[in-house]
Design an enzyme around this catalytic site. Structure first.
Site, mmCIF file in Angstrom:
data_model
loop_
_atom_site.group_PDB
_atom_site.id
_atom_site.type_symbol
_atom_site.label_atom_id
_atom_site.label_comp_id
_atom_site.label_asym_id
_atom_site.label_seq_id
_atom_site.Cartn_x
_atom_site.Cartn_y
_atom_site.Cartn_z
ATOM 1 N N TYR B 131 0.851 -1.188 0.000
ATOM 2 C CA TYR B 131 0.000 0.000 0.000
ATOM 3 C C TYR B 131 0.889 1.241 0.000
ATOM 4 O O TYR B 131 1.488 1.595 1.010
ATOM 5 C CB TYR B 131 -0.885 -0.051 1.250
ATOM 6 C CG TYR B 131 -1.971 0.979 1.367
ATOM 7 C CD1 TYR B 131 -2.223 1.928 0.381
ATOM 8 C CD2 TYR B 131 -2.791 1.000 2.488
ATOM 9 C CE1 TYR B 131 -3.240 2.856 0.511
ATOM 10 C CE2 TYR B 131 -3.821 1.915 2.642
ATOM 11 C CZ TYR B 131 -4.024 2.851 1.644
ATOM 12 O OH TYR B 131 -5.034 3.776 1.795
ATOM 13 N N LYS B 159 -0.797 -1.252 -4.559
ATOM 14 C CA LYS B 159 -1.829 -0.206 -4.630
ATOM 15 C C LYS B 159 -1.096 1.120 -4.733
ATOM 16 O O LYS B 159 -0.461 1.553 -3.778
ATOM 17 C CB LYS B 159 -2.676 -0.248 -3.355
ATOM 18 C CG LYS B 159 -3.753 0.805 -3.211
ATOM 19 C CD LYS B 159 -4.471 0.639 -1.852
ATOM 20 C CE LYS B 159 -5.694 1.513 -1.680
ATOM 21 N NZ LYS B 159 -5.422 2.950 -1.662
#
Lengths: 291, 291
Positions: B131, B159
């Site tokens: 992330y 991500k």
């Protein structure tokens, strides 16, 4: 409480938790040197990485090891309700003051930062130091926000980040915004002597947590108006602080001096690599700080 | 797991803790809409503000309410040992994947960020999504760092934050650096249609957590190569996302729709003020998103 030298020791922490014995020794060493107060669980004390239980334990150790020296404890957390719980634990342990930085994950608006300090200060029975540390919290305090927060009950001091260049204008600007009962403290160790000379009331000191006598000499000289030279002599150390961060340099110094074991920082933080560690030892040796 | 639309619901949280009933309804609603996966305890799900116990409880609710839809759970924390504990809790609750952002207090070096992912991925029994969210973590991933981390075992997806301008170059650059088994997902909702069209595998979607059907329509159109127009129609909403943060806008939207009570964000976070809230309601009404 919020004057002179406030020394911020490491909280030696490995993967198994806090090294209680080393921590008590660090705090006792700082108190014995005669500092004016001790900042337990500041950024150098790794508060952000510890659980509520570890922090309650550390504060108890600090208050006991400090003898009569006043202890201020960091109570910062991402959520207001957690800050309130930490404040209660610290007060129960007998601290003389608390230190609060507005930690962030989602960026906070000024109203949210003010709301945090309003929610916390109204519950306190000891004074609070507002901790302005954009390098870790990413909160940029405007002067207007400092002024609003300083009016809240129980606010006793503001810890401002180091300012490059002459400190006088910054100290004077803040002084005009905050009540006379709120002291102004400087951090960013390499700017501290200049800040004290310009009228700051207190130095919130990373250096003082591991080298209290050296930080005291600088503080007392600045208070007497004779600071010139003492801080400048440490420029090789300040250079390392700016390059690696003062936490990692003090981590290496404390373990080199045998004050803590290794590692003394919790992961994901890692100690300096071998080359940087050697630089630290060389600088400490050259400055006569190894004994 | 890491393809199509991954929807990130709020975790409605007030001063008394998580509103379990509202959270279960939000997750069930998203699952019923037919999203490809659910991102529990993402940034929109407020993971950074919750205790270990609250997070374990929330993940259990999410897995149960999701029915067969795969759940990915955020396991981010400031300390590596806490991340490992959260990963264990999430795996015990039956998640299909975990999501890890390198939260920071002290700024981390690239080696420390890599070390965090190395320490965590070696312990996992489910795949992990890296992330990358500089707006909350203040970690700037270089392409080189993404490439190193993507080689670690159990890494399944990345991500990435929304990129301004054409997404093709960014997607292509990342694709060249990571193994073919690692998918690339976009966030920054206003850039997502462009990202999917440019070949991103998945949209990690804030919008999808509260308006799953709308996000699904955009996703399926983009996957079919016919996206033009659907995302652009939401520009008034994207403007509010950029102005107030997507979390606060979705917080206001969810309470306006009656999906949660008030407040639904834990302090120090505060809901939007009345004027901003009215803007959100006006935009939702104009876009036909209020029913």
């Amino acid at each position: 409480m919020f004057h002179g030298l406030s020394a911020f020791p490491l909280t030696p922490t490995g993967e198994d938790g806090i090294d209680s014995n080393s921590y008590a020794r660090l705090v006792a060493r700082v108190a014995a040197a005669g500092v004016d107060s001790i900042g337990a669980l500041g950024s150098t004390g790794g508060y952000a990485y510890l659980t509520r239980e570890e922090r309650a334990h550390a504060v108890k150790i600090a208050v006991e090891a400090a003898g009569g020296t006043p202890v201020m404890a960091g109570i910062g957390a991402l959520r207001t309700s957690h800050v309130l719980a930490l404040a209660e634990d610290a007060q129960n342990a007998g601290v003389s003051a608390v230190l609060l930085a507005p930690m962030t994950y989602q960026p906070l608006t000024d109203d949210e930062v003010f709301g945090l300090f309003a929610d916390v200060t109204r519950e306190l029975s000891v004074p609070l130091c507002v901790y302005d540390n954009p390098g870790t919290t990413h909160v940029r305090f405007s002067d207007e926000l400092h002024g609003r927060i300083a009016q809240l009950p129980n606010v006793g001091s503001i810890k401002v980040p180091g300012v490059p260049g002459p400190a006088q204008a910054r100290i004077d600007a803040l002084r005009a915004l905050v009540p006379g009962t709120v002291t102004i403290g400087v951090s960013g160790d390499w700017t501290a002597a200049g800040g004290l000379t310009a009228g700051a009331d207190v130095w919130y000191s990373v250096l003082g947590g591991t080298f209290p006598s050296t930080a005291l000499a600088i503080t007392r000289a600045a208070q007497a108006g004779t600071a010139a030279g003492l801080s400048e002599e440490l420029e090789p150390l300040w250079t390392l602080f700016r390059r690696h961060g003062s936490l990692r340099v003090m981590s290496a110094a404390a373990s080199h001096l045998g004050l803590t074991g290794e590692p003394n920082l919790p992961r994901p933080l890692r100690g300096l690599d071998e080359a940087a560690r050697r630089e630290v030892v060389d600088v400490l040796t050259a400055l006569g700080l190894t004994s």
